[in-house]
Design a protein around this motif. Structure first.
Motif, PDB file in Angstrom:
ATOM      1  N   ARG A  32      37.732  28.987  41.253  1.00  0.00           N
ATOM      2  CA  ARG A  32      37.721  28.848  42.714  1.00  0.00           C
ATOM      3  C   ARG A  32      39.037  29.352  43.284  1.00  0.00           C
ATOM      4  N   ILE A  33      38.963  30.280  44.237  1.00  0.00           N
ATOM      5  CA  ILE A  33      40.174  30.843  44.821  1.00  0.00           C
ATOM      6  C   ILE A  33      40.027  30.899  46.343  1.00  0.00           C
ATOM      7  N   GLY A  34      41.108  31.260  47.020  1.00  0.00           N
ATOM      8  CA  GLY A  34      41.043  31.495  48.453  1.00  0.00           C
ATOM      9  C   GLY A  34      41.379  30.275  49.292  1.00  0.00           C
ATOM     10  N   SER A  35      41.363  30.480  50.608  1.00  0.00           N
ATOM     11  CA  SER A  35      41.864  29.480  51.554  1.00  0.00           C
ATOM     12  C   SER A  35      41.082  28.170  51.518  1.00  0.00           C
ATOM     13  N   ALA A  36      39.784  28.221  51.210  1.00  0.00           N
ATOM     14  CA  ALA A  36      39.000  26.985  51.174  1.00  0.00           C
ATOM     15  C   ALA A  36      39.488  26.040  50.087  1.00  0.00           C
ATOM     16  N   TYR A  37      40.076  26.585  49.030  1.00  0.00           N
ATOM     17  CA  TYR A  37      40.565  25.767  47.924  1.00  0.00           C
ATOM     18  C   TYR A  37      42.082  25.598  47.961  1.00  0.00           C
ATOM     19  N   GLU A  38      42.735  26.150  48.972  1.00  0.00           N
ATOM     20  CA  GLU A  38      44.187  26.016  49.119  1.00  0.00           C
ATOM     21  C   GLU A  38      44.557  25.238  50.377  1.00  0.00           C
ATOM     22  N   GLN A  39      43.557  24.663  51.041  1.00  0.00           N
ATOM     23  CA  GLN A  39      43.752  23.776  52.192  1.00  0.00           C
ATOM     24  C   GLN A  39      44.302  24.476  53.434  1.00  0.00           C
ATOM     25  N   HIS A  40      44.022  25.798  53.579  1.00  0.00           N
ATOM     26  CA  HIS A  40      44.442  26.429  54.833  1.00  0.00           C
ATOM     27  C   HIS A  40      43.318  27.264  55.452  1.00  0.00           C
ATOM     28  N   LYS A  41      42.080  26.938  55.130  1.00  0.00           N
ATOM     29  CA  LYS A  41      40.952  27.605  55.782  1.00  0.00           C
ATOM     30  C   LYS A  41      40.831  27.098  57.210  1.00  0.00           C
ATOM     31  N   VAL A  42      40.338  27.945  58.108  1.00  0.00           N
ATOM     32  CA  VAL A  42      40.208  27.565  59.511  1.00  0.00           C
ATOM     33  C   VAL A  42      38.749  27.659  59.955  1.00  0.00           C
ATOM     34  N   ARG A  43      38.450  26.898  60.980  1.00  0.00           N
ATOM     35  CA  ARG A  43      37.191  26.920  61.733  1.00  0.00           C
ATOM     36  C   ARG A  43      36.001  26.296  61.012  1.00  0.00           C
ATOM     37  N   SER A  44      35.452  26.922  59.988  1.00  0.00           N
ATOM     38  CA  SER A  44      34.232  26.401  59.378  1.00  0.00           C
ATOM     39  C   SER A  44      34.214  26.693  57.886  1.00  0.00           C
ATOM     40  N   PRO A  45      33.797  25.705  57.072  1.00  0.00           N
ATOM     41  CA  PRO A  45      33.740  25.922  55.611  1.00  0.00           C
ATOM     42  C   PRO A  45      32.477  26.655  55.212  1.00  0.00           C
ATOM     43  N   ASP A  46      32.316  27.890  55.699  1.00  0.00           N
ATOM     44  CA  ASP A  46      31.074  28.619  55.455  1.00  0.00           C
ATOM     45  C   ASP A  46      31.260  29.848  54.569  1.00  0.00           C
ATOM     46  N   CYS A  47      32.495  30.135  54.151  1.00  0.00           N
ATOM     47  CA  CYS A  47      32.762  31.303  53.296  1.00  0.00           C
ATOM     48  C   CYS A  47      33.663  30.876  52.143  1.00  0.00           C
ATOM     49  N   PHE A  48      33.315  31.301  50.943  1.00  0.00           N
ATOM     50  CA  PHE A  48      34.068  30.918  49.754  1.00  0.00           C
ATOM     51  C   PHE A  48      34.209  32.129  48.837  1.00  0.00           C
ATOM     52  N   ASP A  49      35.292  32.135  48.055  1.00  0.00           N
ATOM     53  CA  ASP A  49      35.525  33.177  47.061  1.00  0.00           C
ATOM     54  C   ASP A  49      35.576  32.546  45.681  1.00  0.00           C
ATOM     55  N   ILE A  50      34.840  33.138  44.745  1.00  0.00           N
ATOM     56  CA  ILE A  50      34.779  32.639  43.367  1.00  0.00           C
ATOM     57  C   ILE A  50      34.992  33.808  42.410  1.00  0.00           C
ATOM     58  N   LEU A  51      35.940  33.678  41.493  1.00  0.00           N
ATOM     59  CA  LEU A  51      36.091  34.655  40.406  1.00  0.00           C
ATOM     60  C   LEU A  51      35.148  34.277  39.265  1.00  0.00           C
ATOM     61  N   VAL A  52      34.445  35.277  38.729  1.00  0.00           N
ATOM     62  CA  VAL A  52      33.552  35.057  37.589  1.00  0.00           C
ATOM     63  C   VAL A  52      34.086  35.889  36.424  1.00  0.00           C
ATOM     64  N   PRO A  53      34.824  35.273  35.496  1.00  0.00           N
ATOM     65  CA  PRO A  53      35.421  36.028  34.391  1.00  0.00           C
ATOM     66  C   PRO A  53      34.360  36.628  33.465  1.00  0.00           C
ATOM     67  N   LEU A  54      34.627  37.853  33.014  1.00  0.00           N
ATOM     68  CA  LEU A  54      33.745  38.543  32.083  1.00  0.00           C
ATOM     69  C   LEU A  54      34.363  38.546  30.694  1.00  0.00           C
ATOM     70  N   ARG A  55      33.499  38.702  29.707  1.00  0.00           N
ATOM     71  CA  ARG A  55      33.957  38.866  28.327  1.00  0.00           C
ATOM     72  C   ARG A  55      33.784  40.330  27.953  1.00  0.00           C
ATOM     73  N   LEU A  56      34.892  40.956  27.534  1.00  0.00           N
ATOM     74  CA  LEU A  56      34.900  42.388  27.240  1.00  0.00           C
ATOM     75  C   LEU A  56      34.954  42.652  25.747  1.00  0.00           C
ATOM     76  N   PRO A  57      34.542  43.828  25.344  1.00  0.00           N
ATOM     77  CA  PRO A  57      34.771  44.231  23.954  1.00  0.00           C
ATOM     78  C   PRO A  57      36.273  44.350  23.683  1.00  0.00           C
ATOM     79  N   PRO A  58      36.679  44.287  22.431  1.00  0.00           N
ATOM     80  CA  PRO A  58      38.098  44.489  22.111  1.00  0.00           C
ATOM     81  C   PRO A  58      38.502  45.947  22.305  1.00  0.00           C
ATOM     82  N   HIS A  59      39.757  46.227  22.040  1.00  0.00           N
ATOM     83  CA  HIS A  59      40.308  47.591  22.068  1.00  0.00           C
ATOM     84  C   HIS A  59      40.451  48.151  23.478  1.00  0.00           C
ATOM     85  N   LEU A  60      40.532  47.274  24.486  1.00  0.00           N
ATOM     86  CA  LEU A  60      40.882  47.704  25.835  1.00  0.00           C
ATOM     87  C   LEU A  60      42.219  47.075  26.189  1.00  0.00           C
TER      88      LEU A  60
END
Length: 391
Positions: free
Chosen positions: A54-82
């Motif tokens: 969970r990232i962004g202003s909604a999770y950092e206590q500085h979102k304004v107006r309405s809790p209607d937008c959220f940002d979520i990082l979804v980590p991926l699993r990659l092959p090795p050698h990158l």
């Protein structure tokens, strides 16, 4: 300012808490389904790691107006050698942005060729993971998993997924009327992220930043949201219990959005980009560490807000606001930075804008502060209210 904050900007902790909890449950279901239905992890596959951040202003206590937008990082699993290869010093990527490539190590085994053909592009003679190809795979993968999740959640909410080319998909959640007390339609931006370790991630750059970049799909942006959250937690511990630093940020975001209602294009769009929430937050971080945190007590709200406006004005005039974490050696010892950030080249967040645009933004910023009561009265009427310029 206090009335403006209380009536238009402040979020109900009750409503925000319900919204975050509901978003968390729905996203957890979707991520679980996407991981289960993904290809078997191996050298030829992309897959989800199985968690989300969970990232962004909604999770950092500085979102304004309405809790209607959220940002979520979804980590991926990659092959090795990158391996990550910072690209700023080589002049690749948009100005004002730290960019990184994920290059295949020399002597990639032949059995990885199907993965390279499906997810990589060439840059300077080496295969690099393509942010565009990964984004398209991620969108399609989530869309295929949506049916099963929609069926399981049908008593709680209605969900759908939308996507624009080159941008992360957005999950739309409409709670059922008898499920929660806060009936708010929510949009959740699901951002595929490549873990670098130490709570650092790479994410696709926005399309507008890639227009002049060579081999744009080989470039990724750096996301240090977890470091920002750690800094905010440390500041909360060190500052007075009644500190107004987040309130200052919220009010300045609100004034920025109101001022934008009266600006004409093309500067109207530039105004929102120059004074993006990330720029405002970076300026606040820099100012907070310049003086005693006791000075941010609630009773000094107007003085500190004016200090923040003047600090930003000076940054715009000098055309310099450095990324807070990249190469910053003056951070408190309690906020430990990963080596990757310590050794990274500093980045000027304002480098992407020309001098006249920044000068005009500096003038409008001071003008907004001086005329704040008039702007609040004029543009807070229903006639002018419309979605904010920048989240």
């Amino acid at each position: 300012l206090e009335s403006f904050y209380a009536r238009q900007l402040r979020l109900s902790p009750h409503v925000l808490g319900h919204s975050k909890a509901h978003v968390g449950r729905v996203v957890a279901e979707l991520v679980r389904a996407a991981k289960a239905q993904g290809l078997q992890p191996g050298p030829l596959a992309l897959s989800l790691r199985g968690d989300f951040v969970r990232i962004g202003s909604a999770y950092e206590q500085h979102k304004v107006r309405s809790p209607d937008c959220f940002d979520i990082l979804v980590p991926l699993r990659l092959p090795p050698h990158l391996e990550p290869r910072p690209r700023c010093a080589e002049g690749l990527g948009p100005r004002g942005t730290f960019v990184c490539g994920l290059a295949a190590r020399a002597g990639w085994p032949r059995r990885y060729r199907p993965f390279a053909e499906g997810f990589c592009v060439e840059l300077q003679g080496r295969s690099h993971l393509s942010s565009g190809l990964v984004l398209r795979w991620f969108q399609g993968h989530l869309q295929r998993c949506l049916g099963a999740v929609r069926y399981r959640l049908q008593e709680r909410c209605r969900i759908s997924l939308s996507a624009c080319p080159g941008r992360p998909p957005t999950l739309h959640i409409l709670p059922c009327s008898d499920y929660v007390c806060c009936h708010i339609s929510m949009a959740v931006r699901l951002i595929p992220a490549i873990p670098l370790g130490d709570a650092l991630y790479l994410t696709a750059l926005p399309p507008e930043g890639l227009q002049a970049a060579p081999a744009p799909e080989a470039l990724w942006g750096l996301n240090a949201s977890r470091q920002e959250q750690r800094l905010l937690s440390w500041l909360k511990e060190q500052a007075p219990a009644s500190s107004c630093h987040l309130k200052c940020l919220q009010i300045l975001k609100g004034l920025r959005d109101l001022r934008g209602q009266g600006l004409e294009e093309p500067f109207c769009s530039q105004w929102g980009r120059v004074l993006s929430s990330y720029v405002l937050k970076t300026a606040l971080f820099s100012l907070l560490l310049q003086g005693p945190l006791e000075a941010w007590d609630e009773r000094f709200l107007v003085e500190r807000l004016e200090d923040l406006v003047l600090y930003l004005r000076d940054c715009l005039r000098k055309q310099v606001l450095m990324h807070f974490f990249l190469g910053n050696t003056s951070l408190p010892e309690a906020v430990a930075l990963p080596r990757f950030l310590k050794e990274a080249a500093p980045v000027n967040l304002l480098a992407t804008f020309d001098g006249p645009t920044l000068d005009l933004a500096a003038f409008q910023l001071i003008n907004t502060w001086i005329q704040a009561p008039h702007i609040i009265r004029m543009y807070s009427s229903p006639r002018y209210l419309r979605p904010a310029l920048t989240a």
